[in-house]
Design a protein around this motif. Sequence first.
Motif, mmCIF file in Angstrom:
data_model
loop_
_atom_site.group_PDB
_atom_site.id
_atom_site.type_symbol
_atom_site.label_atom_id
_atom_site.label_comp_id
_atom_site.label_asym_id
_atom_site.label_seq_id
_atom_site.Cartn_x
_atom_site.Cartn_y
_atom_site.Cartn_z
ATOM 1 N N SER A 62 51.248 29.814 29.811
ATOM 2 C CA SER A 62 51.034 30.557 28.564
ATOM 3 C C SER A 62 50.792 29.613 27.399
ATOM 4 O O SER A 62 49.937 29.871 26.541
ATOM 5 C CB SER A 62 52.245 31.448 28.281
ATOM 6 O OG SER A 62 53.433 30.667 28.205
ATOM 7 N N PHE A 165 43.058 36.341 28.944
ATOM 8 C CA PHE A 165 43.469 36.946 30.209
ATOM 9 C C PHE A 165 42.930 36.159 31.407
ATOM 10 O O PHE A 165 43.646 35.969 32.397
ATOM 11 C CB PHE A 165 42.990 38.392 30.277
ATOM 12 C CG PHE A 165 43.673 39.292 29.280
ATOM 13 C CD1 PHE A 165 44.977 39.049 28.899
ATOM 14 C CD2 PHE A 165 43.006 40.379 28.723
ATOM 15 C CE1 PHE A 165 45.615 39.871 27.986
ATOM 16 C CE2 PHE A 165 43.646 41.200 27.807
ATOM 17 C CZ PHE A 165 44.954 40.939 27.429
ATOM 18 N N ASN A 168 44.885 32.884 31.730
ATOM 19 C CA ASN A 168 46.302 33.092 32.037
ATOM 20 C C ASN A 168 46.515 33.671 33.434
ATOM 21 O O ASN A 168 47.510 33.353 34.097
ATOM 22 C CB ASN A 168 46.927 34.010 30.989
ATOM 23 C CG ASN A 168 48.434 33.905 30.954
ATOM 24 O OD1 ASN A 168 48.995 32.816 31.093
ATOM 25 N ND2 ASN A 168 49.109 35.022 30.779
ATOM 26 N N TYR A 169 45.594 34.516 33.892
ATOM 27 C CA TYR A 169 45.750 35.175 35.185
ATOM 28 C C TYR A 169 44.701 34.711 36.194
ATOM 29 O O TYR A 169 44.316 35.474 37.089
ATOM 30 C CB TYR A 169 45.650 36.696 35.012
ATOM 31 C CG TYR A 169 46.716 37.276 34.117
ATOM 32 C CD1 TYR A 169 48.042 37.338 34.527
ATOM 33 C CD2 TYR A 169 46.400 37.764 32.857
ATOM 34 C CE1 TYR A 169 49.024 37.865 33.711
ATOM 35 C CE2 TYR A 169 47.370 38.291 32.021
ATOM 36 C CZ TYR A 169 48.686 38.342 32.455
ATOM 37 O OH TYR A 169 49.659 38.850 31.629
ATOM 38 N N ARG A 170 44.263 33.480 36.064
ATOM 39 C CA ARG A 170 43.203 32.994 36.961
ATOM 40 C C ARG A 170 43.675 32.891 38.409
ATOM 41 O O ARG A 170 42.894 33.092 39.347
ATOM 42 C CB ARG A 170 42.667 31.648 36.476
ATOM 43 C CG ARG A 170 43.690 30.533 36.380
ATOM 44 C CD ARG A 170 43.010 29.280 35.818
ATOM 45 N NE ARG A 170 43.892 28.141 35.733
ATOM 46 C CZ ARG A 170 44.644 27.843 34.695
ATOM 47 N NH1 ARG A 170 44.636 28.646 33.631
ATOM 48 N NH2 ARG A 170 45.412 26.765 34.693
ATOM 49 N N ILE A 172 45.870 34.906 39.891
ATOM 50 C CA ILE A 172 45.893 36.283 40.425
ATOM 51 C C ILE A 172 44.474 36.741 40.760
ATOM 52 O O ILE A 172 44.235 37.352 41.819
ATOM 53 C CB ILE A 172 46.550 37.236 39.408
ATOM 54 C CG1 ILE A 172 48.015 36.861 39.197
ATOM 55 C CG2 ILE A 172 46.433 38.685 39.867
ATOM 56 C CD1 ILE A 172 48.723 37.692 38.156
#
Length: 370
Positions: A62, A165, A168-170, A172
């Motif tokens: 984050s 996004f 941060n969510y690469r 997933i």
Amino acid sequence: MNFFKLPFLLKLTLVIISIIGIGYLLELGQSILAPFFLAFLMAMLFLPFANFLEKKIRFPRSVSTVISVLCMLVILAGLIFFFGSQLSSFTKDLPHLRMQFDTVFNGLQNWVSHTFNVKIHEQLDYIDQALNKLLSSSGVILGFTFGIFSTGLGFLIFFILFFIFILNYRRILNNFIVNVFSEKHKASVQEVVSEVRVMTKKYIIGLCIQIIIVSSLTSIVLASLGVKYAILLGVLTGLLNVIPYLGICISLLISCFIAFATATPSTCIYVIIGYIGVHVVDGNIVLPFVVGSKVKINALFSFIGILVGEHLWGISGMFLCIPAIAIIKIIFERVDGLKPWGKLLGEDQKPHKKKKSYKISKNITLKEMD
């Protein structure tokens, strides 16, 4: 497994329906998909920086994402400040530029009147008729010039949110793409995803380096010719050069207009020669060595992509279509059934000459062979 074969006409019909459906969805979701794809490209550009913060400095994901967003906002703010200051000085010189343009234009009218025996009022009638025809399309040039920097507040907000996004969510997103396929294909899918990510990152970085080189070369050429606002025109040329062939022509017209208004008409000829030289250097030296020939797209599909991108997403589609085609080409070249389509999008490669084989000593290590 036994696969049934569809008739050719039925298969062709399904392909056409799929293309039409995808195109309709792309046009329908322009306000979401355009900032998402731009955020994806910028995330690939900032991915090495984010990985450096996480692996070397041990920052949480984050925190690395927030720092990457702040760096991107600083760069965008610098670009906006640069163009704002340049455009403000340009607006201050508009009365002077108009006087110079009127002087040059009156001299040109007199020359046409004496050379071709065409009276000045007849020339004005011709110009009025031409302006009336071009009036409907006069906003195109302004759209190309200022559309990059005025895409709208909503576009900017969506772009920043998608950028956060994706970074941060690469992990997933990567796991989702891999797990969608069956177990026996996971290894090959992971390999394709990794290769696409690396090649996309290299392509975007190379594209940014190309913009910097073309902007610098154009600024030097225009400054040596004594054209005002050389840096502004150079940076604008570098950005518009992302659009193949068409972008360099638009920036050439703008530079010739400024050169015609601020200098002598003969300067326009030198500007054209300078732009041709920059384009030759860009196409034969910068593009192959910096951007790379592996993702080079041929002129036919570049032009088709520009038309389709403009029809679907407007000006933003014209800038995003080339990276999109490059990514599609990378994926096609790594999927067995789609390799011919990947070659179709690329440049025609000359066949390599067969080299003579020589015996190599067994004492040579693999490292020396590499």
